[in-house]
Design an enzyme around this catalytic site. Structure first.
Site, PDB file in Angstrom:
ATOM      1  N   THR A 197      20.544  21.087  34.961  1.00 51.37           N
ATOM      2  CA  THR A 197      20.595  20.229  35.769  1.00 51.37           C
ATOM      3  C   THR A 197      20.978  21.630  37.387  1.00 51.37           C
ATOM      4  O   THR A 197      22.597  21.662  36.749  1.00 51.37           O
ATOM      5  CB  THR A 197      21.461  18.601  36.214  1.00 51.37           C
ATOM      6  OG1 THR A 197      20.610  17.895  35.182  1.00 51.37           O
ATOM      7  CG2 THR A 197      21.795  18.169  37.505  1.00 51.37           C
ATOM      8  N   LYS A 244      16.132  15.476  41.054  1.00 49.12           N
ATOM      9  CA  LYS A 244      17.238  14.801  39.373  1.00 49.12           C
ATOM     10  C   LYS A 244      18.498  14.896  40.091  1.00 49.12           C
ATOM     11  O   LYS A 244      19.246  13.321  39.619  1.00 49.12           O
ATOM     12  CB  LYS A 244      16.882  16.447  38.550  1.00 49.12           C
ATOM     13  CG  LYS A 244      18.466  15.888  38.114  1.00 49.12           C
ATOM     14  CD  LYS A 244      18.084  15.360  36.402  1.00 49.12           C
ATOM     15  CE  LYS A 244      18.770  15.015  36.095  1.00 49.12           C
ATOM     16  NZ  LYS A 244      19.355  14.279  34.534  1.00 49.12           N
TER      17      LYS A 244
END
Lengths: 291, 291, 291, 291
Positions: free
Chosen positions: C93, C169
């Site tokens: 991420t 995300k």
């Protein structure tokens, strides 16, 4: 001109006194008796009840909030007691909804009606230097002007619909609360980095923000001087809520007002409802872990 | 005293000119040449490059933003060119992070460093009436004072750590943005009920909010006069972001700043980035469906 | 197919292990040695350095954050060591900005690049049941699918530009944080009127909100079980900040994200950064004066 | 057991029908006549007026809002017509204030009173699978259980004070609105970077957010299918306001609710009050300049 005056709190007492001193014939009513006696000592007459204003040409009212206005003016018969053609000047800060309802009631009864809330705290009222935010029919405003000239430094006119003045007053109070919140967050930022909130506010309120609103509240915040309350935090919450209700009625999003309502609740939940509403500034500091 | 001056944008040019006129020996550098020539015509010397300040006792810089400061002062060698013991006065509005990094670099290099951003737009700079928000060691501030006396109306001191002055500047700009947003929401409330935003702002900025910040921006908002931009909305967004970043570094929640960042983005998304940042006020109106 | 795998934290270790067990030839690198040895024991090879991946066809990386990705993949030469035509699958991420920068770098170097962050905590990774959020060129995604089939329950494709997967995300993590904040405020409302937050959350997460996200965090909130942290609150703050930065880049106001950032800061200022990010829910309770 | 049932809107009609089919003796009243006739056709009796329930042991009411509850149950005499010892089960979503006032009135009149709002839309009501959020004295809840068993899948009990159930219902509706707003902002983020909101929501609502609330509204948002309205946006605004009022009564700041109220007003100001409240999600998109 025979004038009636209902509501002799700290603001109303100062205002009614100025009218008496200016030579008007003033008949007063108040829930508690002490200020009535003070006014009578100055030369005013005392009404028997809220419904004893059938002999006045102009009734001025300066009551605390919606509930009191509803009780005294409507339920207890003050408005109903007025003679056809009389003029009622409502100088209280009330909700838009009540302002609109009062307007309708006066129209039905053949009465003149002006919304005329004021800007200024007690010392300003005593000095006859209030800023009067007025709305109503031009002829009625003209009739009211001799009184306004005694009570205020200037009359600002906001249209023919009396409730407009109330919206303006709510907008102005929203701006005051917003100034407090702004200084609270900015001070917290400075303090959160080891600086002095006091030095910051001193600079701010003597330069680009050298206005009465910022000076008054900046000083209270800088010195954390929240007692005695000039205007209680719980009443500040009420005024911000009234602004939000007016916003909802007009479909106007007001995110600053929403944020402040939450911060007022935070302050209330921490027991600060009786402090001056400048204590709204403590919320930002507490959330940042500043003592 | 030999002075260097880097950055002759509209603000820097006015400030450097005042220093020359006050009799200081000033050596200037600027990316574009025109303002350099204007200064030379007044009596200044021209530096060969940003790294040509080895002969000055005091370097003043007034650059646009973090990227320019980093480029000119660090990457292009201005700071590295200074002789040991020289003093650098950084008057730009920069991020807290860069301010702290510059402070460390100057210490390592044996240089004096003062953070001294200013309040005031170009006309104020030209008049030598800026408010100077300064932080740094007392001896350095004393050394800088003759320059500050020429540039500003008053020097406000916020501690020994230079970055403190930058936090104060970010806090002050946050307050300015907050004043704009406040007037935007309040005007939308008034307009949403059929009132005049202009009349409201006229009253507000001549009574409890009679401060330069409110008068300047209240007037722009009232007349929807967002061009030419005195300070671009996209730069206002940047400054609010810098305040938020400083808030995050200090663990200080700033809900007003957060709300404003979203509203700035709303304005950017609607193509208003090049307007004066007073155009932030149009967001509240648009959201309320007001034209 | 020769695979490289960089980053053997709890997530990466589980994922690399599954690849080894599935029969892939896997060469691994990690900053600390213990997980490398564990993987070697399973049959993996050990790389000499981050720059020792010139012999792999596919490099998978699962690093903690932007700084680590920048250090290991860029500064320490992992990407530079890849042979032309190799494929890099970045499952971390990361910020939108870094994702875009990595994409450009791979293109310049003639490498394939896929952004493929995942949804799911360690137990899900161990079970090979992650949800893989992927973006990249179709041919590359096809090449990656055998690996994804081992690592995840399903691959969700979000376009040809690798950074799209990172935006998705960040959007998903924003939704998780929002679920926590929502339950925090709703529970505070119930508790503020004397009700049981636990009973409320039990009902909520077994009826209309019977989803993994709500069940997981609702349970932690109901039992105030914030230690040990499955995902630290300080990392939650980081992810919300990354969502806000992506929002700013795309000119997308995100008032819920802004509100949460302030609440995360409130929690940080009260010393809760090391708790599970479900502790965000305590902010609403504390502000309401609930113990 | 003789049952009365007041309020045969889409929800009430489905619920009353189920009671009749389950064999209860049901006497019904509704403002409009058509649904009454439908119920009579199923075997119900028709009341002469709202005040014609002196012969029932249990009165169930399912009315639209505070105003209707006040009109029908209080002003038109339904409650007053009940015999001492009868039980009234109020299944409407009403304000905390009205809930508390009704509780007091029933106590004064010697009546049993249960607050029992429900979760579930019409199809769920028809299937007798509602989730019933109930609060009241244990003996009364026991008495009501045979009815609840017909109407719902499960009865969730929230204490002895009937108004507790109403707080829980407002908290649950707040969570639903929050889910919509969350998906709206997250989709706008994805779309603002060129991604597909539909693909994002499809993934989200089939993975960590695979709950009825997210599936229902995620689907409407993904396909921008806001007509016909299952639940009008203007009613969503009302419910969020009721949650905020309950929050204010309990001194509970609810910043998500505040943010949503502003966004609901934005939607109202843009003419979307009659759409399904999932259209709240369009506000984030419009503010981001997305079509």
């Amino acid at each position: 001109m025979n004038i009636g005056f209902i509501g002799l709190g700290t603001m109303g007492k100062a205002m009614a006194s100025n009218l008496v001193k200016a030579g008007f014939s003033v008949k007063v009513w108040n829930r508690s008796q002490a200020p009535v006696e003070a006014l009578v000592a100055l030369g005013a007459k005392s009404a028997q009840s809220p419904a004893d204003f059938g002999d006045v040409e102009v009734l001025v009212s300066m009551l605390a909030d919606d509930a009191t206005v509803q009780q005294v003016l409507v339920d207890d018969g003050a408005i109903a007691s007025l003679k056809t053609g009389a003029l009622h000047i409502n100088m209280a800060t009330v909700s838009l909804k009540l302002a609109q309802s009062l307007d309708a009631q006066h129209q039905q009864q053949g009465l003149g009606y002006i919304g005329a809330p004021v800007l200024g705290r007690v010392d300003v009222a005593e000095a006859g230097k209030l800023n009067i935010l007025a709305a109503g029919k031009a002829a009625l405003l003209e009739k009211a002007e001799p009184l306004f000239a005694v009570l205020g430094a200037k009359t600002w006119v906001f249209g023919e619909s009396p409730a407009q003045a109330n919206v303006v007053k709510l907008a102005a109070n929203f701006c005051l609360a917003s100034a407090i919140e702004t200084m609270g967050e900015a001070s917290a930022l400075v303090r959160g980095h080891g600086g002095s909130g006091q030095a910051f506010l001193d600079m701010l309120t003597n330069t680009v923000f050298a206005a009465p609103a910022y000076k008054t509240y900046g000083n209270l915040i800088a010195h954390e001087q929240y007692q005695p309350a000039g205007f209680k935090l719980s009443l500040g919450l009420k005024d911000v809520r009234l602004a939000l209700e007016a916003g909802e009625a007009g479909k106007v999003p007001m995110p600053f007002a929403s944020t402040m309502k939450d911060n007022f609740l935070d302050a209330m939940a921490h027991g600060d409802g009786e402090l001056d509403w400048a204590a709204l500034a403590t919320v930002a500091a507490r959330r940042a872990g500043l003592s």
